[in-house]
Design a protein around this motif. Structure first.
Motif, PDB file in Angstrom:
ATOM      1  N   SER A 110       0.820  -1.217   0.000  1.00  0.00           N
ATOM      2  CA  SER A 110       0.000   0.000   0.000  1.00  0.00           C
ATOM      3  C   SER A 110       0.853   1.265   0.000  1.00  0.00           C
ATOM      4  CB  SER A 110      -0.978  -0.007   1.182  1.00  0.00           C
ATOM      5  OG  SER A 110      -0.265  -0.024   2.383  1.00  0.00           O
ATOM      6  N   ALA A 111       2.176   1.105   0.073  1.00  0.00           N
ATOM      7  CA  ALA A 111       3.053   2.283  -0.031  1.00  0.00           C
ATOM      8  C   ALA A 111       3.395   2.589  -1.490  1.00  0.00           C
ATOM      9  CB  ALA A 111       4.339   2.040   0.769  1.00  0.00           C
ATOM     10  N   VAL A 112       3.011   1.708  -2.409  1.00  0.00           N
ATOM     11  CA  VAL A 112       3.335   1.905  -3.834  1.00  0.00           C
ATOM     12  C   VAL A 112       2.332   2.899  -4.444  1.00  0.00           C
ATOM     13  CG1 VAL A 112       3.562   0.742  -6.071  1.00  0.00           C
ATOM     14  CG2 VAL A 112       4.278  -0.442  -3.974  1.00  0.00           C
ATOM     15  N   ALA A 113       2.853   3.971  -5.036  1.00  0.00           N
ATOM     16  CA  ALA A 113       1.973   5.058  -5.499  1.00  0.00           C
ATOM     17  C   ALA A 113       0.922   4.597  -6.515  1.00  0.00           C
ATOM     18  CB  ALA A 113       2.814   6.187  -6.071  1.00  0.00           C
ATOM     19  N   ILE A 139      -8.467   8.376   4.298  1.00  0.00           N
ATOM     20  CA  ILE A 139      -9.776   8.708   3.716  1.00  0.00           C
ATOM     21  C   ILE A 139     -10.066  10.203   3.915  1.00  0.00           C
ATOM     22  CG2 ILE A 139     -12.245   8.090   3.609  1.00  0.00           C
ATOM     23  CD1 ILE A 139     -10.152   5.826   2.888  1.00  0.00           C
ATOM     24  N   GLY A 140      -9.868  10.700   5.133  1.00  0.00           N
ATOM     25  CA  GLY A 140     -10.154  12.114   5.404  1.00  0.00           C
ATOM     26  C   GLY A 140      -9.087  13.066   4.871  1.00  0.00           C
ATOM     27  N   THR A 141      -7.892  12.538   4.560  1.00  0.00           N
ATOM     28  CA  THR A 141      -6.817  13.421   4.093  1.00  0.00           C
ATOM     29  C   THR A 141      -6.695  13.407   2.573  1.00  0.00           C
ATOM     30  OG1 THR A 141      -5.281  11.584   4.445  1.00  0.00           O
ATOM     31  CG2 THR A 141      -5.377  13.268   6.174  1.00  0.00           C
ATOM     32  N   THR A 142      -6.895  12.246   1.949  1.00  0.00           N
ATOM     33  CA  THR A 142      -6.632  12.125   0.508  1.00  0.00           C
ATOM     34  C   THR A 142      -7.833  11.660  -0.307  1.00  0.00           C
ATOM     35  OG1 THR A 142      -4.356  11.545   1.030  1.00  0.00           O
ATOM     36  CG2 THR A 142      -5.089  11.034  -1.191  1.00  0.00           C
ATOM     37  N   VAL A 143      -8.485  10.591   0.124  1.00  0.00           N
ATOM     38  CA  VAL A 143      -9.546  10.009  -0.724  1.00  0.00           C
ATOM     39  C   VAL A 143     -10.762  10.938  -0.755  1.00  0.00           C
ATOM     40  CG1 VAL A 143     -10.970   7.961  -1.172  1.00  0.00           C
ATOM     41  CG2 VAL A 143      -8.691   7.680  -0.190  1.00  0.00           C
ATOM     42  N   ASP A 188       2.197   0.348  11.745  1.00  0.00           N
ATOM     43  CA  ASP A 188       2.084   1.742  12.191  1.00  0.00           C
ATOM     44  C   ASP A 188       3.199   2.575  11.581  1.00  0.00           C
ATOM     45  OD1 ASP A 188       0.003   1.100  13.849  1.00  0.00           O
ATOM     46  OD2 ASP A 188       1.123   1.315  15.731  1.00  0.00           O
ATOM     47  N   TYR A 189       4.430   2.001  11.641  1.00  0.00           N
ATOM     48  CA  TYR A 189       5.585   2.759  11.173  1.00  0.00           C
ATOM     49  C   TYR A 189       5.502   3.000   9.671  1.00  0.00           C
ATOM     50  CZ  TYR A 189      10.191   4.583  10.474  1.00  0.00           C
ATOM     51  OH  TYR A 189      11.216   5.421  10.119  1.00  0.00           O
ATOM     52  N   ILE A 190       5.298   1.909   8.915  1.00  0.00           N
ATOM     53  CA  ILE A 190       5.273   2.057   7.444  1.00  0.00           C
ATOM     54  C   ILE A 190       4.108   2.961   7.034  1.00  0.00           C
ATOM     55  CG2 ILE A 190       5.142   0.869   5.213  1.00  0.00           C
ATOM     56  CD1 ILE A 190       6.273  -1.630   6.533  1.00  0.00           C
ATOM     57  N   ASP A 191       2.923   2.722   7.621  1.00  0.00           N
ATOM     58  CA  ASP A 191       1.728   3.485   7.210  1.00  0.00           C
ATOM     59  C   ASP A 191       1.889   4.984   7.475  1.00  0.00           C
ATOM     60  OD1 ASP A 191       0.661   1.029   6.549  1.00  0.00           O
ATOM     61  OD2 ASP A 191      -0.709   0.918   8.259  1.00  0.00           O
ATOM     62  N   ALA A 195       5.836   7.853   1.647  1.00  0.00           N
ATOM     63  CA  ALA A 195       5.833   9.147   0.945  1.00  0.00           C
ATOM     64  C   ALA A 195       4.430   9.526   0.463  1.00  0.00           C
ATOM     65  CB  ALA A 195       6.804   9.077  -0.231  1.00  0.00           C
ATOM     66  N   THR A 196       3.674   8.545  -0.035  1.00  0.00           N
ATOM     67  CA  THR A 196       2.360   8.853  -0.614  1.00  0.00           C
ATOM     68  C   THR A 196       1.261   8.701   0.432  1.00  0.00           C
ATOM     69  OG1 THR A 196       3.216   7.754  -2.581  1.00  0.00           O
ATOM     70  CG2 THR A 196       0.907   8.400  -2.647  1.00  0.00           C
ATOM     71  N   SER A 197       0.515   9.765   0.639  1.00  0.00           N
ATOM     72  CA  SER A 197      -0.573   9.849   1.627  1.00  0.00           C
ATOM     73  C   SER A 197      -0.367   9.020   2.895  1.00  0.00           C
ATOM     74  CB  SER A 197      -1.943   9.580   1.005  1.00  0.00           C
ATOM     75  OG  SER A 197      -1.944   8.529   0.111  1.00  0.00           O
ATOM     76  N   PRO A 198       0.618   9.418   3.718  1.00  0.00           N
ATOM     77  CA  PRO A 198       0.850   8.701   4.977  1.00  0.00           C
ATOM     78  C   PRO A 198      -0.323   8.859   5.939  1.00  0.00           C
ATOM     79  CG  PRO A 198       2.119  10.724   4.918  1.00  0.00           C
ATOM     80  CD  PRO A 198       1.501  10.576   3.569  1.00  0.00           C
ATOM     81  N   LEU A 199      -0.440   7.903   6.854  1.00  0.00           N
ATOM     82  CA  LEU A 199      -1.482   7.975   7.868  1.00  0.00           C
ATOM     83  C   LEU A 199      -1.244   9.182   8.771  1.00  0.00           C
ATOM     84  CD1 LEU A 199      -3.732   6.783   9.748  1.00  0.00           C
ATOM     85  CD2 LEU A 199      -1.918   5.523  10.894  1.00  0.00           C
ATOM     86  N   ARG A 200      -2.196  10.073   8.824  1.00  0.00           N
ATOM     87  CA  ARG A 200      -2.151  11.173   9.786  1.00  0.00           C
ATOM     88  C   ARG A 200      -3.573  11.662  10.013  1.00  0.00           C
ATOM     89  NH1 ARG A 200      -2.932  15.955   7.432  1.00  0.00           N
ATOM     90  NH2 ARG A 200      -2.606  16.025   5.177  1.00  0.00           N
TER      91      ARG A 200
END
Ligand code: DC
Length: 239
Positions: A110-113, A139-143, A188-191, A195-200
């Motif tokens: 899921s880290a692949v753009a 979802i709330g940041t990007t989708v 948690d760390y990878i998500d 680089a592309t839409s990280p969890l925040r």
């Protein structure tokens, strides 16, 4: 029951914070379509595993992209029992996408753009009729950055590991607490560092820490939020 307008509700948060349980409950209670975005990433991961495109040496991205571009069919079906099941063509893969092996590969996939844009496009298509609650990491940041209601879920590490462990054991999937905790930490760390839409947490998301909450308390919490945000005091079924 209170009447909720036709909005999009975005539910994000850390792994195993109970996002899907919460989102399913809200969907059922208020009559929303529930969509599990993580299942889509898991479905792509299963495809990569079955085609031999992921392993210790990494991901064979060009070949994975070719598989997706060739029209890989991943979609949800809703049987009469009210559940939501993920299908690859006519094959129900709901159970296979929840194994520890899929969980261990899903964050790198899921880290692949191009995987993210492929999944996003499908999520938008599935949501085109509106009145959707979707859970995930971005979802709330990007989708759906314009979602009318955004929730960010957290819970303590111990509670999350215990929940995930209980879930796997209940499904008859062998697992150890060490393995589960390690997988959660890695995800948690990878998500949150990709680089592309990280969890925040989106700035306008309401935080729900459910470490000590029952499902009923979570329902009362969102009812309060909806009433406060949309000004709905009560609804008796009449227009
Ligand atoms: O919610 P879940 O554990 O089934 O999600 C599996 C993985 O998919 C998760 O580790 C990160 C990824 N994911 C994502 O990157 N973005 C989303 N919107 C949903 C899931």
């Amino acid at each position: 029951m209170i009447a909720v307008p036709d909005i999009i509700i975005a539910v994000d948060g850390w792994s195993s914070t109970g996002k899907s349980t919460f989102a399913k409950m809200v969907a059922k209670h208020f009559g929303f379509l529930y969509l599990d975005s993580g299942a889509m990433y898991r479905g792509v991961t299963l495809l990569a595993m079955e085609k031999g495109l992921i392993g210790a040496e990494g991901i064979r991205e060009d070949e994975l992209k070719a598989e997706l571009d060739a029209g890989f069919d991943l979609h949800f079906e809703r049987p009469a029992d009210g559940t939501t099941q993920l299908f690859s063509d006519s094959r129900n893969i709901e159970k296979e996408i929840r194994t520890m092996e899929v969980s261990s590969y899903v964050s790198p996939i899921s880290a692949v753009a191009f995987v993210r844009s492929w999944v996003d496009e499908h999520l938008h298509d599935f949501s085109k009729n509106g009145r959707v609650i979707m859970d995930g990491r971005d979802i709330g940041t990007t989708v759906f950055p314009n979602a009318e209601l955004k929730i960010f879920m957290t819970a303590s590490d111990e509670v999350r590991a215990q929940r995930r462990y209980d879930e796997l054991i209940a499904k008859g999937t062998p697992a150890s607490m060490e393995e589960v905790s390690k997988n959660l930490k890695e995800r948690d760390y990878i998500d949150s560092h990709r680089a592309t839409s990280p969890l925040r947490r989106a700035e306008d998301a309401f935080e729900l820490d459910n470490s000590e909450m029952t499902m009923h308390e979570e329902l009362v919490w969102i009812q309060g939020l909806i009433q406060g945000k949309f000004g709905i005091l009560d609804y008796d079924g009449r227009d």
